[in-house]
Design a protein around this motif. Structure first.
Motif, PDB file in Angstrom:
ATOM      1  N   LEU A  53     108.893 -76.229 134.198  1.00  0.00           N
ATOM      2  CA  LEU A  53     109.192 -75.781 132.835  1.00  0.00           C
ATOM      3  C   LEU A  53     109.450 -74.274 132.804  1.00  0.00           C
ATOM      4  O   LEU A  53     110.283 -73.797 132.020  1.00  0.00           O
ATOM      5  N   ARG A  54     108.760 -73.538 133.664  1.00  0.00           N
ATOM      6  CA  ARG A  54     109.015 -72.097 133.747  1.00  0.00           C
ATOM      7  C   ARG A  54     110.424 -71.832 134.261  1.00  0.00           C
ATOM      8  O   ARG A  54     111.113 -70.923 133.781  1.00  0.00           O
ATOM      9  N   LEU A  55     110.876 -72.627 135.213  1.00  0.00           N
ATOM     10  CA  LEU A  55     112.224 -72.461 135.749  1.00  0.00           C
ATOM     11  C   LEU A  55     113.286 -72.750 134.690  1.00  0.00           C
ATOM     12  O   LEU A  55     114.337 -72.111 134.681  1.00  0.00           O
ATOM     13  N   ILE A  56     113.014 -73.707 133.822  1.00  0.00           N
ATOM     14  CA  ILE A  56     113.956 -73.988 132.745  1.00  0.00           C
ATOM     15  C   ILE A  56     114.095 -72.779 131.829  1.00  0.00           C
ATOM     16  O   ILE A  56     115.171 -72.474 131.310  1.00  0.00           O
ATOM     17  N   PRO A  59     112.469 -69.503 125.824  1.00  0.00           N
ATOM     18  CA  PRO A  59     111.403 -68.829 125.095  1.00  0.00           C
ATOM     19  C   PRO A  59     110.820 -69.691 123.976  1.00  0.00           C
ATOM     20  O   PRO A  59     109.629 -69.627 123.687  1.00  0.00           O
ATOM     21  N   GLU A  60     111.680 -70.499 123.367  1.00  0.00           N
ATOM     22  CA  GLU A  60     111.228 -71.443 122.347  1.00  0.00           C
ATOM     23  C   GLU A  60     111.937 -72.769 122.586  1.00  0.00           C
ATOM     24  O   GLU A  60     113.104 -72.800 122.982  1.00  0.00           O
ATOM     25  N   ALA A  61     111.229 -73.864 122.359  1.00  0.00           N
ATOM     26  CA  ALA A  61     111.823 -75.175 122.602  1.00  0.00           C
ATOM     27  C   ALA A  61     111.046 -76.228 121.835  1.00  0.00           C
ATOM     28  O   ALA A  61     109.875 -76.038 121.480  1.00  0.00           O
ATOM     29  N   LYS A  62     111.710 -77.344 121.592  1.00  0.00           N
ATOM     30  CA  LYS A  62     111.042 -78.520 121.052  1.00  0.00           C
ATOM     31  C   LYS A  62     110.943 -79.529 122.181  1.00  0.00           C
ATOM     32  O   LYS A  62     111.961 -79.963 122.737  1.00  0.00           O
ATOM     33  N   LEU A  63     109.711 -79.884 122.545  1.00  0.00           N
ATOM     34  CA  LEU A  63     109.470 -80.748 123.698  1.00  0.00           C
ATOM     35  C   LEU A  63     108.901 -82.080 123.258  1.00  0.00           C
ATOM     36  O   LEU A  63     107.975 -82.135 122.439  1.00  0.00           O
ATOM     37  N   LEU A  64     109.440 -83.155 123.826  1.00  0.00           N
ATOM     38  CA  LEU A  64     108.895 -84.490 123.643  1.00  0.00           C
ATOM     39  C   LEU A  64     108.123 -84.873 124.887  1.00  0.00           C
ATOM     40  O   LEU A  64     108.678 -84.903 125.991  1.00  0.00           O
ATOM     41  N   ASP A  65     106.841 -85.150 124.722  1.00  0.00           N
ATOM     42  CA  ASP A  65     105.999 -85.650 125.811  1.00  0.00           C
ATOM     43  C   ASP A  65     106.065 -87.167 125.758  1.00  0.00           C
ATOM     44  O   ASP A  65     105.362 -87.812 124.972  1.00  0.00           O
ATOM     45  N   PHE A  66     106.930 -87.744 126.585  1.00  0.00           N
ATOM     46  CA  PHE A  66     107.160 -89.188 126.587  1.00  0.00           C
ATOM     47  C   PHE A  66     106.126 -89.842 127.495  1.00  0.00           C
ATOM     48  O   PHE A  66     106.079 -89.573 128.690  1.00  0.00           O
ATOM     49  N   GLY A  67     105.298 -90.717 126.904  1.00  0.00           N
ATOM     50  CA  GLY A  67     104.158 -91.261 127.637  1.00  0.00           C
ATOM     51  C   GLY A  67     103.041 -90.240 127.666  1.00  0.00           C
ATOM     52  O   GLY A  67     102.511 -89.898 128.727  1.00  0.00           O
ATOM     53  N   CYS A  68     102.694 -89.740 126.493  1.00  0.00           N
ATOM     54  CA  CYS A  68     101.777 -88.593 126.388  1.00  0.00           C
ATOM     55  C   CYS A  68     100.352 -88.915 126.786  1.00  0.00           C
ATOM     56  O   CYS A  68      99.558 -88.008 127.037  1.00  0.00           O
ATOM     57  N   TYR A  82     104.523 -68.886 128.715  1.00  0.00           N
ATOM     58  CA  TYR A  82     105.949 -69.180 128.584  1.00  0.00           C
ATOM     59  C   TYR A  82     106.233 -70.496 127.861  1.00  0.00           C
ATOM     60  O   TYR A  82     107.393 -70.848 127.646  1.00  0.00           O
ATOM     61  N   THR A  83     105.194 -71.237 127.477  1.00  0.00           N
ATOM     62  CA  THR A  83     105.395 -72.448 126.678  1.00  0.00           C
ATOM     63  C   THR A  83     104.578 -72.428 125.388  1.00  0.00           C
ATOM     64  O   THR A  83     104.620 -73.391 124.626  1.00  0.00           O
ATOM     65  N   ALA A  84     103.860 -71.353 125.147  1.00  0.00           N
ATOM     66  CA  ALA A  84     102.937 -71.307 124.005  1.00  0.00           C
ATOM     67  C   ALA A  84     103.653 -71.445 122.662  1.00  0.00           C
ATOM     68  O   ALA A  84     103.068 -71.943 121.691  1.00  0.00           O
ATOM     69  N   LYS A  85     104.907 -71.020 122.584  1.00  0.00           N
ATOM     70  CA  LYS A  85     105.650 -71.079 121.318  1.00  0.00           C
ATOM     71  C   LYS A  85     106.446 -72.363 121.155  1.00  0.00           C
ATOM     72  O   LYS A  85     107.146 -72.529 120.157  1.00  0.00           O
ATOM     73  N   TRP A  86     106.338 -73.248 122.106  1.00  0.00           N
ATOM     74  CA  TRP A  86     107.108 -74.483 122.025  1.00  0.00           C
ATOM     75  C   TRP A  86     106.508 -75.449 121.009  1.00  0.00           C
ATOM     76  O   TRP A  86     105.291 -75.485 120.794  1.00  0.00           O
ATOM     77  N   ASP A  87     107.366 -76.231 120.394  1.00  0.00           N
ATOM     78  CA  ASP A  87     106.965 -77.265 119.444  1.00  0.00           C
ATOM     79  C   ASP A  87     106.781 -78.568 120.218  1.00  0.00           C
ATOM     80  O   ASP A  87     107.714 -79.057 120.854  1.00  0.00           O
ATOM     81  N   TYR A  88     105.580 -79.123 120.162  1.00  0.00           N
ATOM     82  CA  TYR A  88     105.212 -80.284 120.967  1.00  0.00           C
ATOM     83  C   TYR A  88     105.154 -81.540 120.100  1.00  0.00           C
ATOM     84  O   TYR A  88     104.575 -81.539 119.009  1.00  0.00           O
ATOM     85  N   VAL A  89     105.741 -82.638 120.598  1.00  0.00           N
ATOM     86  CA  VAL A  89     105.659 -83.959 119.975  1.00  0.00           C
ATOM     87  C   VAL A  89     105.295 -84.949 121.070  1.00  0.00           C
ATOM     88  O   VAL A  89     105.829 -84.869 122.190  1.00  0.00           O
ATOM     89  N   GLY A  90     104.384 -85.883 120.785  1.00  0.00           N
ATOM     90  CA  GLY A  90     103.969 -86.851 121.794  1.00  0.00           C
ATOM     91  C   GLY A  90     104.187 -88.286 121.351  1.00  0.00           C
ATOM     92  O   GLY A  90     103.964 -88.620 120.178  1.00  0.00           O
ATOM     93  N   VAL A  91     104.628 -89.142 122.289  1.00  0.00           N
ATOM     94  CA  VAL A  91     104.748 -90.577 122.017  1.00  0.00           C
ATOM     95  C   VAL A  91     104.145 -91.353 123.168  1.00  0.00           C
ATOM     96  O   VAL A  91     104.152 -90.906 124.319  1.00  0.00           O
ATOM     97  N   ALA A 122     116.398 -88.456 116.339  1.00  0.00           N
ATOM     98  CA  ALA A 122     117.842 -88.272 116.267  1.00  0.00           C
ATOM     99  C   ALA A 122     118.414 -87.892 117.625  1.00  0.00           C
ATOM    100  O   ALA A 122     117.678 -87.473 118.534  1.00  0.00           O
ATOM    101  N   ASP A 123     119.710 -88.022 117.772  1.00  0.00           N
ATOM    102  CA  ASP A 123     120.388 -87.581 118.983  1.00  0.00           C
ATOM    103  C   ASP A 123     120.148 -86.090 119.192  1.00  0.00           C
ATOM    104  O   ASP A 123     120.212 -85.303 118.243  1.00  0.00           O
ATOM    105  N   SER A 124     119.869 -85.702 120.439  1.00  0.00           N
ATOM    106  CA  SER A 124     119.706 -84.294 120.821  1.00  0.00           C
ATOM    107  C   SER A 124     118.643 -83.573 119.992  1.00  0.00           C
ATOM    108  O   SER A 124     118.745 -82.376 119.730  1.00  0.00           O
ATOM    109  N   GLU A 125     117.602 -84.293 119.581  1.00  0.00           N
ATOM    110  CA  GLU A 125     116.563 -83.686 118.743  1.00  0.00           C
ATOM    111  C   GLU A 125     115.655 -82.741 119.531  1.00  0.00           C
ATOM    112  O   GLU A 125     115.086 -81.809 118.965  1.00  0.00           O
ATOM    113  N   PHE A 126     115.530 -82.974 120.836  1.00  0.00           N
ATOM    114  CA  PHE A 126     114.607 -82.175 121.651  1.00  0.00           C
ATOM    115  C   PHE A 126     115.379 -81.350 122.678  1.00  0.00           C
ATOM    116  O   PHE A 126     116.419 -81.769 123.181  1.00  0.00           O
TER     117      PHE A 126
END
Length: 256
Positions: A53-56, A59-68, A82-91, A122-126
């Motif tokens: 994730l650091r290599l990606i 600075p800000e991102a919306k991340l889906l944790d698939f199989g959280c 480097y991920t503290a500001k990311w928006d996290y969603v889990g399924v 939605a498409d391209s939501e994350f």
């Protein structure tokens, strides 16, 4: 002699077809949830995922944790600069785990999903989808990969994917035994070139392949099964790689 609390033994057996999972009364995921974030940050697979994730480098991102699972990556990502500001969603496919996550992290959105069904996004939501130690447990993995391609804007991080180079794909049952009893989960062991072909067929290019430190053996087969980490990029996405340096190694793009 009964297994000690907290100790889990694992073995694998080859099977001819996909079987139904046998879940225990007290699962490994709930035991892991008791660990501190500092403890988790020292786990090799967690370190591998965070380095990817650091290599990606967003600075800000919306991340889906698939199989959280237990949702622990919500805390892990929040603890990293480097991920503290990311928006996290889990399924997750297990309602009990999603309920646990919602109660443990009430300000974070979690949702129950079904295998082989469209994701409720939605498409391209994350910006990024994290699929750590999950794809192998899905019977029709190509359907799932296509959905992950649909909902991501650009990246999917697949990690702890069991693969080998010389053997055909196999279905095995992973048996976990601990104080809770025994749990059994069917999973795929993938042929490396074939699974990478599957990535391409659903719309991904491989930009990083990394071999983790974990291997296991199947009965009667000498070649080890290695857990591999992939960073996948959606081939139809616009590539805004400012600040990234890309090198080509053995025909595979990689960050450096």
């Amino acid at each position: 002699m009964a297994p000690e609390a907290g100790h889990v033994s694992t073995h694998y057996k080859l099977v001819s077809e996909w079987t139904t999972a046998k879940e225990g009364t007290g699962t490994f995921d709930f035991d892991v949830a008791k660990r501190s974030v500092d403890w988790e940050l020292a786990v090799p697979v967690v370190r591998d995922n965070l380095e990817a994730l650091r290599l990606i480098n967003l600075p800000e991102a919306k991340l889906l944790d698939f199989g959280c699972g237990n949702g622990h990556y919500q805390s892990i990502l929040s603890a990293c600069s480097y991920t503290a500001k990311w928006d996290y969603v889990g399924v997750d496919a297990r309602p009990d785990l999603v309920q646990f996550c919602s109660q443990t992290y009430p300000k974070t959105y979690f949702e129950t999903v079904k295998d082989d069904s469209p994701l409720p996004f939605a498409d391209s939501e994350f910006d990024i989808v994290l699929a750590s130690g999950v794809i192998q447990y899905i019977q029709n993995e190509e359907v799932t990969l296509a959905e992950l391609c649909r909902v991501t804007r650009e990246y999917v991080l697949v990690s702890r994917l069991p693969t080998w180079k010389y053997h055909d794909p196999q279905i095995v049952v992973q048996c976990l035994r601990g104080a809770f009893g025994e749990e059994q989960y069917p999973l795929h062991v993938f042929n490396r070139s074939m699974v990478e072909d599957s990535f391409a067929q659903v719309g991904f290019s491989v930009i990083l392949r990394d071999y983790g430190s974990e291997v296991f053996f199947l009965p009667g087969i000498r070649e080890p099964v290695a857990h591999v980490l992939y960073i996948l990029r959606k081939t139809r996405a616009k590539r805004s790689m400012v600040g990234h340096k890309i090198a080509v190694y053995s025909g595979v793009e990689a960050f450096r």
